[in-house]
Write a protein that holds these residues in place. Sequence first.
Motif, PDB file in Angstrom:
ATOM      1  N   HIS A 302       0.816  -1.222   0.000  1.00 50.35           N
ATOM      2  CA  HIS A 302       0.000   0.000   0.000  1.00 50.35           C
ATOM      3  C   HIS A 302       0.848   1.269   0.000  1.00 50.35           C
ATOM      4  O   HIS A 302       0.348   2.344  -0.289  1.00 50.35           O
ATOM      5  CB  HIS A 302      -0.933   0.029   1.210  1.00 50.35           C
ATOM      6  CG  HIS A 302      -0.210  -0.022   2.537  1.00 50.35           C
ATOM      7  ND1 HIS A 302       0.132  -1.209   3.145  1.00 50.35           N
ATOM      8  CD2 HIS A 302       0.248   0.958   3.348  1.00 50.35           C
ATOM      9  CE1 HIS A 302       0.761  -0.959   4.281  1.00 50.35           C
ATOM     10  NE2 HIS A 302       0.853   0.351   4.429  1.00 50.35           N
ATOM     11  N   ALA A 355     -13.577  10.313   2.896  1.00 45.57           N
ATOM     12  CA  ALA A 355     -13.265   9.961   1.510  1.00 45.57           C
ATOM     13  C   ALA A 355     -11.809   9.534   1.374  1.00 45.57           C
ATOM     14  O   ALA A 355     -11.476   8.662   0.549  1.00 45.57           O
ATOM     15  CB  ALA A 355     -13.563  11.144   0.593  1.00 45.57           C
ATOM     16  N   THR A 357     -10.052   7.701   3.189  1.00 46.35           N
ATOM     17  CA  THR A 357      -9.793   6.295   3.489  1.00 46.35           C
ATOM     18  C   THR A 357      -9.854   5.430   2.234  1.00 46.35           C
ATOM     19  O   THR A 357      -9.303   4.323   2.211  1.00 46.35           O
ATOM     20  CB  THR A 357     -10.809   5.770   4.520  1.00 46.35           C
ATOM     21  OG1 THR A 357     -12.141   5.894   3.986  1.00 46.35           O
ATOM     22  CG2 THR A 357     -10.722   6.547   5.818  1.00 46.35           C
ATOM     23  N   MET A 358     -10.506   5.938   1.198  1.00 46.61           N
ATOM     24  CA  MET A 358     -10.626   5.194  -0.058  1.00 46.61           C
ATOM     25  C   MET A 358      -9.726   5.743  -1.153  1.00 46.61           C
ATOM     26  O   MET A 358      -9.704   5.198  -2.273  1.00 46.61           O
ATOM     27  CB  MET A 358     -12.085   5.235  -0.546  1.00 46.61           C
ATOM     28  CG  MET A 358     -13.096   4.601   0.395  1.00 46.61           C
ATOM     29  SD  MET A 358     -12.906   2.785   0.473  1.00 46.61           S
ATOM     30  CE  MET A 358     -12.064   2.595   2.047  1.00 46.61           C
ATOM     31  N   LEU A 359      -9.018   6.815  -0.874  1.00 42.81           N
ATOM     32  CA  LEU A 359      -8.197   7.474  -1.896  1.00 42.81           C
ATOM     33  C   LEU A 359      -6.737   7.484  -1.452  1.00 42.81           C
ATOM     34  O   LEU A 359      -6.147   8.527  -1.199  1.00 42.81           O
ATOM     35  CB  LEU A 359      -8.698   8.903  -2.132  1.00 42.81           C
ATOM     36  CG  LEU A 359     -10.133   9.024  -2.659  1.00 42.81           C
ATOM     37  CD1 LEU A 359     -10.575  10.488  -2.681  1.00 42.81           C
ATOM     38  CD2 LEU A 359     -10.241   8.410  -4.059  1.00 42.81           C
ATOM     39  N   LEU A 360      -6.150   6.308  -1.366  1.00 40.24           N
ATOM     40  CA  LEU A 360      -4.783   6.180  -0.863  1.00 40.24           C
ATOM     41  C   LEU A 360      -3.868   5.428  -1.836  1.00 40.24           C
ATOM     42  O   LEU A 360      -2.764   5.061  -1.449  1.00 40.24           O
ATOM     43  CB  LEU A 360      -4.792   5.432   0.489  1.00 40.24           C
ATOM     44  CG  LEU A 360      -5.611   6.072   1.619  1.00 40.24           C
ATOM     45  CD1 LEU A 360      -5.619   5.164   2.835  1.00 40.24           C
ATOM     46  CD2 LEU A 360      -5.052   7.440   1.967  1.00 40.24           C
ATOM     47  N   SER A 361      -4.302   5.253  -3.067  1.00 47.05           N
ATOM     48  CA  SER A 361      -3.533   4.416  -3.981  1.00 47.05           C
ATOM     49  C   SER A 361      -2.610   5.195  -4.905  1.00 47.05           C
ATOM     50  O   SER A 361      -1.838   4.586  -5.653  1.00 47.05           O
ATOM     51  CB  SER A 361      -4.488   3.560  -4.827  1.00 47.05           C
ATOM     52  OG  SER A 361      -5.389   4.385  -5.560  1.00 47.05           O
ATOM     53  N   GLN A 365      -4.048  11.462  -5.499  1.00 49.54           N
ATOM     54  CA  GLN A 365      -5.223  11.333  -4.651  1.00 49.54           C
ATOM     55  C   GLN A 365      -4.957  11.896  -3.255  1.00 49.54           C
ATOM     56  O   GLN A 365      -5.790  12.618  -2.690  1.00 49.54           O
ATOM     57  CB  GLN A 365      -5.641   9.863  -4.552  1.00 49.54           C
ATOM     58  CG  GLN A 365      -6.126   9.272  -5.861  1.00 49.54           C
ATOM     59  CD  GLN A 365      -6.473   7.802  -5.722  1.00 49.54           C
ATOM     60  OE1 GLN A 365      -6.122   7.147  -4.740  1.00 49.54           O
ATOM     61  NE2 GLN A 365      -7.156   7.263  -6.730  1.00 49.54           N
ATOM     62  N   ARG A 442      -6.108   3.826   7.747  1.00 52.41           N
ATOM     63  CA  ARG A 442      -7.508   4.184   7.571  1.00 52.41           C
ATOM     64  C   ARG A 442      -8.194   4.463   8.909  1.00 52.41           C
ATOM     65  O   ARG A 442      -9.011   5.385   9.010  1.00 52.41           O
ATOM     66  CB  ARG A 442      -8.228   3.061   6.822  1.00 52.41           C
ATOM     67  CG  ARG A 442      -7.896   3.020   5.340  1.00 52.41           C
ATOM     68  CD  ARG A 442      -8.519   1.816   4.658  1.00 52.41           C
ATOM     69  NE  ARG A 442      -8.397   1.922   3.193  1.00 52.41           N
ATOM     70  CZ  ARG A 442      -8.585   0.912   2.347  1.00 52.41           C
ATOM     71  NH1 ARG A 442      -8.917  -0.296   2.821  1.00 52.41           N
ATOM     72  NH2 ARG A 442      -8.472   1.097   1.044  1.00 52.41           N
TER      73      ARG A 442
END
Length: 606
Positions: A302, A355, A357-361, A365, A442
């Motif tokens: 990650h 938001a 938590t879902m935009l970490l890639s 982002q 997260r």
Amino acid sequence: MAQQAQLDRTGPSPALVVTVLSSVGLVASLCMTLVVPLVPRLPQLLSTSSATASWVITATLLAGAVATPIAGRLGDMVGKRRVLVATLGLLVVGSVLCAVTSDLVPVLVGRALQGVAVSAVPLGISLMRDTLPPARLGSGIALMSATLGIGGGLGLPLAAVIVEIADWHALFWVAGALGLAGLVLVAVVIPESSTRSGGRFDAGGAVGLSIGLIGLLLAVSKGGEWGWGSAATLTSAGVAVVALVVWALYELRVRDPLVDLRLNVRRAVLLPNLISIPVGVAMFTGMVVFPQLLSAPLASGHGLGLSLLVAGLTLAPNGLVMMLMSPVTARVSAAWGPRASLRIGLVVIAVAYAAGTMLLSAAWQVSVVISVIGAGVALAYGALPALIMRAVPTTRTAAANGLNTLMRSIGTSTASAVAAVVLAASTVPVEGTLVPSLGALRTTLLIAAGCAVLALLVSLAVPNLPEPTEHTEQVGHTEQVGHTEHTGRIEHVERIGPAETATSLVRGQVLHDDGGPAAGARVTLVGHDGRQVAVAPVDGDGAFAADPGTDRPVLLIAGLAGARPTAVHLTPGQDTLDRPLVLARTPDPLADVAGYTPAAGCGPRG
């Protein structure tokens, strides 16, 4: 009246005042994060252990927390610009001390001196209130308040760039040069405020508060390192609790307290200060979590594997957005009030973290998420001092803003401690090291979102007070009810009708009979039973703002040595005099007792 008097004075342009004060606030906040890129290398650079080297960060935190309320009170007493210049001078000395040595103790001393300069932010906000016209005050305060976040957002990439291209001592030479430039600009450009509270400095209160804050912040910031159940952590927490309780009891009894607890426990002041803690947590959590995500190795599954410099540049938009949002914050507050600005900011922060938590890639982002968080923080941070200053007398603005800044500092310290616990609780081994898991990252972001929601709920109970300028512009009716001879000293008593708005403070202006401000006079508020309710000093421009507490006064008496006291009768709900009180000079020796208060039962007749 006080602000109108300020408008009539000649001085530097509002834009120049805002630029200079915001710049020194930015420099002060930069120093708080300046050494973050050095943290992994500090043990080697200072020839010490990792645990000992961490005090380079802690020393700045503790010094800033202790100095902020003290500097605020001194600014109200002796002059805000004078104290601001002194704090910048300490920043310069501390920076030079760190720049010329590689020994641990001098570096710790230098970092502590740098930490003192964080008080530049509340002092600057208070100077803006005393200097700027109302049309520029909102945007100026919003920008000055946001420098606490802007400095954190820009400090990391700036420090990373400097470390990449020069020796680590260059960090402190740059900080010293910026501090010196700010000191010169403040001394040359910024006029000294004539609003002074006077009184004695509460040394006992300063010592008690310092002991309590040091114990509290040591427990919070070092608990993870020492162990939350260790003797050191529990002892620090216990000392903090005892010291703060004793300090509070002492402050309630001293004549000129360092922190006016009776004023600060009023809902209009207490709630914004309480809100500042979770807002501080929300602001700083991103500064802790996102660098670890960006710099974690790709092998973790990650992590994004970025260098410190690239990670810092990825986060830099956070500070830039906060800076650009300052005029927006002012417009929102002007249109709907600072409560609306605060609530909108908290909603933005909560949504951005959720938001996030879902935009970490991807790095872009993270940059977008931290920028949106910065926008929310700018709205919230800009609103907090505006709410505070609507609820406190002009002679207490620096102290009140200092306490609010302290609450934010406690929030940022709490963010570091909470993040450290959560991230350390769930790790994955990568290339011989442990990095926080994606789940831990997260979870920490969701905690920050929860703090924003908590602050939003508390904000629903914040009262809606009008602007201080509205208090003096509302005009009621005046009815002359005659003279009174019951003391032989009150020249006349007037009945002043209710204004169109009401606040918890009683405001007005006291002048000499020649039209000049009666600086140094004192105003006494008397209740319906003849008991003294409050006493307030008159500012240099003749204005006063008295806090009657829960009692509503019926009589207001203005007195000054060498002048005959005058009084007005206040009707229920009246909080603003529609015309100045005038003190006539007199040879009567009895009139030389300033702040005269009549005995119980000696209220006006009729």
